[in-house]
Design a protein around this motif. Structure first.
Motif, mmCIF file in Angstrom:
data_model
loop_
_atom_site.group_PDB
_atom_site.id
_atom_site.type_symbol
_atom_site.label_atom_id
_atom_site.label_comp_id
_atom_site.label_asym_id
_atom_site.label_seq_id
_atom_site.Cartn_x
_atom_site.Cartn_y
_atom_site.Cartn_z
ATOM 1 N N SER A 25 0.615 -1.209 0.055
ATOM 2 C CA SER A 25 -0.121 0.111 0.099
ATOM 3 C C SER A 25 0.973 1.182 0.001
ATOM 4 C CB SER A 25 -0.992 0.158 1.127
ATOM 5 O OG SER A 25 -1.684 -0.854 1.525
ATOM 6 N N THR A 65 2.966 -2.932 5.673
ATOM 7 C CA THR A 65 2.276 -3.193 4.455
ATOM 8 C C THR A 65 2.519 -2.115 3.497
ATOM 9 O OG1 THR A 65 0.368 -2.032 5.049
ATOM 10 C CG2 THR A 65 0.216 -4.441 5.503
ATOM 11 N N GLU A 143 -0.856 -8.854 7.793
ATOM 12 C CA GLU A 143 -1.768 -8.501 6.708
ATOM 13 C C GLU A 143 -1.172 -9.457 5.549
ATOM 14 O OE1 GLU A 143 -3.667 -4.969 5.765
ATOM 15 O OE2 GLU A 143 -3.558 -4.054 7.552
ATOM 16 N N ASP A 444 -4.668 2.927 8.092
ATOM 17 C CA ASP A 444 -5.488 2.593 8.814
ATOM 18 C C ASP A 444 -7.246 2.683 8.406
ATOM 19 O OD1 ASP A 444 -5.854 1.395 11.725
ATOM 20 O OD2 ASP A 444 -6.948 3.354 12.045
ATOM 21 N N THR A 446 -8.084 2.706 5.593
ATOM 22 C CA THR A 446 -8.329 1.754 4.409
ATOM 23 C C THR A 446 -8.557 0.302 5.048
ATOM 24 O OG1 THR A 446 -7.177 3.278 2.842
ATOM 25 C CG2 THR A 446 -7.462 0.972 2.237
ATOM 26 N N ARG A 447 -7.644 0.122 5.881
ATOM 27 C CA ARG A 447 -7.288 -1.486 6.434
ATOM 28 C C ARG A 447 -8.931 -1.427 7.184
ATOM 29 N NH1 ARG A 447 -3.335 -0.583 9.448
ATOM 30 N NH2 ARG A 447 -1.984 -0.994 7.479
ATOM 31 N N LYS A 448 -9.338 -0.787 7.782
ATOM 32 C CA LYS A 448 -10.867 -1.000 8.248
ATOM 33 C C LYS A 448 -11.713 -0.641 7.429
ATOM 34 C CE LYS A 448 -8.823 0.665 13.119
ATOM 35 N NZ LYS A 448 -8.874 1.570 13.841
ATOM 36 N N THR A 477 -6.467 -10.411 2.729
ATOM 37 C CA THR A 477 -6.115 -9.063 3.958
ATOM 38 C C THR A 477 -5.814 -7.726 3.383
ATOM 39 O OG1 THR A 477 -3.902 -10.169 4.129
ATOM 40 C CG2 THR A 477 -5.283 -10.851 5.718
ATOM 41 N N ASN A 478 -5.571 -7.960 2.058
ATOM 42 C CA ASN A 478 -5.329 -6.666 1.084
ATOM 43 C C ASN A 478 -6.471 -6.213 0.303
ATOM 44 O OD1 ASN A 478 -2.617 -5.195 2.055
ATOM 45 N ND2 ASN A 478 -2.010 -7.287 1.617
ATOM 46 N N GLU A 480 -9.679 -5.438 1.046
ATOM 47 C CA GLU A 480 -10.194 -4.000 1.712
ATOM 48 C C GLU A 480 -11.358 -3.295 1.067
ATOM 49 O OE1 GLU A 480 -6.195 -2.094 1.700
ATOM 50 O OE2 GLU A 480 -5.768 -2.965 3.647
#
Length: 561
Positions: A25, A65, A143, A444, A446-448, A477-478, A480
């Motif tokens: 990312s 990441t 991730e 963060d 984007t991850r959530k 995990t990526n 999103e």
């Protein structure tokens, strides 16, 4: 992507800026490096002053990441392999190439016995076993654990919680012999083993630090050319200092590297012009145009792909972007050519596909993946409007408000305004609300999945299209985005497993997967493949820039008189 004439004038008037990456990312700022006015000489220190554009999110290789973190690891920690000046993986901690079993699944590495951590501990086979088991352990929350899935035997079952981390098929035969067993033969294994998530960790040190590991430079350990110092975990300045415990320290000239983050392109250029930095971050449009023919300009073509990423579910509810027609409309409603020429102006090129040009070639015909896959989705305002009206009708709405998430740098803010203008001008009833936050916060959010649209960049972790394509499997995990398509999942699984020993069929399957992801389902909207222009003083020699992995390595840098 598309853009109005009035906005083009605005962009030119503002003399805007480019976006920069991160890896896995990436950051939307500019990347930067710079060097100091130190001279070579037997008694004078070799000092290199650099400019970066993003703070370090983490010093833990299992949790990283982003490109900013992987750049740090590229200077401070070596794995079995590192990248040479031609981006070829070459043995580092590995003492030569491994012994490989006849079926191509079992690798036995001998490790060099002179490699040490900067606390004096030897680098041993257990450091790899511990780090890899920790990375796939669900309790770690890595991730990038998926980088082991389908690669090291039992990794997938461990990540899913069906087996214990200790069952990962990697073994310390003795202190300097490492044995690993693969799920199936993998032709790009060497470049995988050079990647940050595969780096070793000193078990005693990590366990002693606990939750503090990787949170600042005092809680990190190096085995590479440099140690990270003076990083407080959130600040905009840090240093690399020569690691006296490094096995090849005789070939490291730099004594000290000073790094400061400059989020405004003008600040980076000013530091260069006043002699406080010997290399800038990547230049924004205004400065790229001004300096592209300058004697100190350095140009580099990257393998990073940049695109709009559409989140289909937020807070447990479908967003308007769960509608395929809305996604297609957005993907066709902006002018990517004018964006790269006017807003970036740094050698970046428009792209109608997801996998970048230059990454990999057909194993039989040698044709580039991007060329063979072709143009998958491009600017077409009339079609965009048709998709938009159809999508609105399906949603039972006549207007939609979406938020656009990006960094808080000057470059990212200008880019946000560009896309807001393009999308709102071409799609009636659309309102784009801009959210500009620090790089670490963007990662963060984007991850959530606390966003609707985000400008996202991805650079390859290894030299194969799969490093891009497997990001969007269901629950990846990526991912999103909450995208899920059984057909897509099957294509990725087939390319990884069913056709692992059939290179041509595997290639065809990956081409099919990209078409489904971009052209048919439009999970992302491709924008450009990044290039960058930096300024570097002629006295700086030996800086190696990479097309994948860390943006650069500093090991061979010298400062000439």
């Amino acid at each position: 992507m598309k853009k109005s004439k009035n906005f083009l004038l605005l962009v030119i008037a503002l003399a805007v800026a480019m976006i920069i990456s991160a890896c896995g990312s990436g950051s939307e700022s500019s990347d930067g490096e710079g060097s100091d006015s130190g001279d070579t000489g037997s008694s004078e220190k070799q000092i290199f002053n650099m400019v970066e554009t993003a703070e370090i999110p983490t010093g833990d290789p299992a949790l990283a990441t982003d490109q900013a973190s992987f750049i740090v690891f590229g200077q401070t920690i070596e794995g079995l392999y590192v990248l040479d000046e031609n981006d070829k993986p070459v043995p580092a901690i590995a003492d030569g190439e491994p012994e490989i079993s006849e079926d191509g699944k079992e690798y036995t590495f001998k490790l060099r016995e002179d490699a040490k951590w900067d606390n004096g501990d030897p680098v041993t086979a257990n450091d790899f076993v511990y780090a890899w088991q920790r990375a796939v352990d669900p309790d770690t929350g890595s991730e990038y654990a998926y980088m082991f899935s389908g690669v090291i035997e039992n990794a997938e079952a461990i990540i899913s919680g069906d087996k214990d981390p200790e069952e990962l098929s990697v073994e310390a035969v003795d202190d300097y012999t490492l044995k690993l067993t693969l799920e199936q033969p993998i032709e790009y294994l060497n470049s995988l083993l050079a990647f940050g998530t595969y780096l070793p960790l000193n078990e005693e040190f990590v366990e002693e630090k606990g939750d503090k590991f990787g949170t600042n430079s005092d809680n990190m350990l190096a085995n590479g050319p440099f140690k990270l110092t003076e990083w407080d975990g959130s600040g905009l300045e840090w240093k690399y200092v020569k690691n006296d415990a490094y096995y090849d320290k005789e070939n490291v000239s730099l004594d000290e590297v000073n790094v400061q983050v400059a989020k405004k392109p003008s600040t980076a250029v000013n530091l260069f012009e006043t002699g406080e930095a010997d290399r800038t971050a990547a230049l924004s449009a205004e400065y790229a145009k001004q300096y592209k023919n300058h004697e100190n300009a350095s140009k580099f073509e990257e393998l990073s792909s940049w695109y709009l990423k559409f989140n289909q579910e937020r807070d447990g509810e479908d967003t308007p972007l769960a509608n395929e027609n809305i996604r297609k409309a957005l993907a066709m409603a902006f002018d990517k050519e004018s964006f790269t020429e006017t807003v970036l102006s740094n050698g970046s090129v428009p792209s109608d596909g997801y996998v970048p040009k230059g990454l990999a070639s057909n194993p039989e015909t040698d044709e580039d993946f991007r060329d063979e896959s072709g143009s998958l989705i491009s600017k077409d305002v009339e079609k965009a409007k048709e998709y938009w009206e159809k999508g609105l009708e399906e949603l039972g709405k006549d207007k939609i408000t979406l938020d656009y998430l990006s960094d808080d740098t000057e470059n990212a803010k200008t880019t946000s305004e560009y896309f807001k203008n393009q999308l709102e001008s071409n799609l009636d009833g659309l309102t784009i609300e801009l959210t500009n936050v620090p790089f670490k916060v963007r990662l963060d959010k984007t991850r959530k999945q606390n966003y609707d649209i985000v400008m996202h960049g991805w650079g390859p972790d290894y030299l194969d299209p799969m490093t891009f394509l497997d990001l969007f499997v269901t629950d990846g995990t990526n991912n999103e985005t909450s995208y899920s398509n059984k057909e897509y999942d099957q294509l990725i699984e087939d390319a990884k497993e069913k056709y692992a020993n059939d290179p041509e069929k595997r290639w065809e399957t990956m081409l099919e997967a990209e078409k489904l992801l971009v052209q048919e389902d439009t999970v992302v909207a491709p924008i450009y493949q990044r290039g960058r222009i930096t300024l570097i003083k002629p006295k700086v020699k030996g800086l190696v820039e990479h097309a994948f992995g860390p943006d650069y390595t500093l090991k061979n840098v010298t400062i000439e008189k």
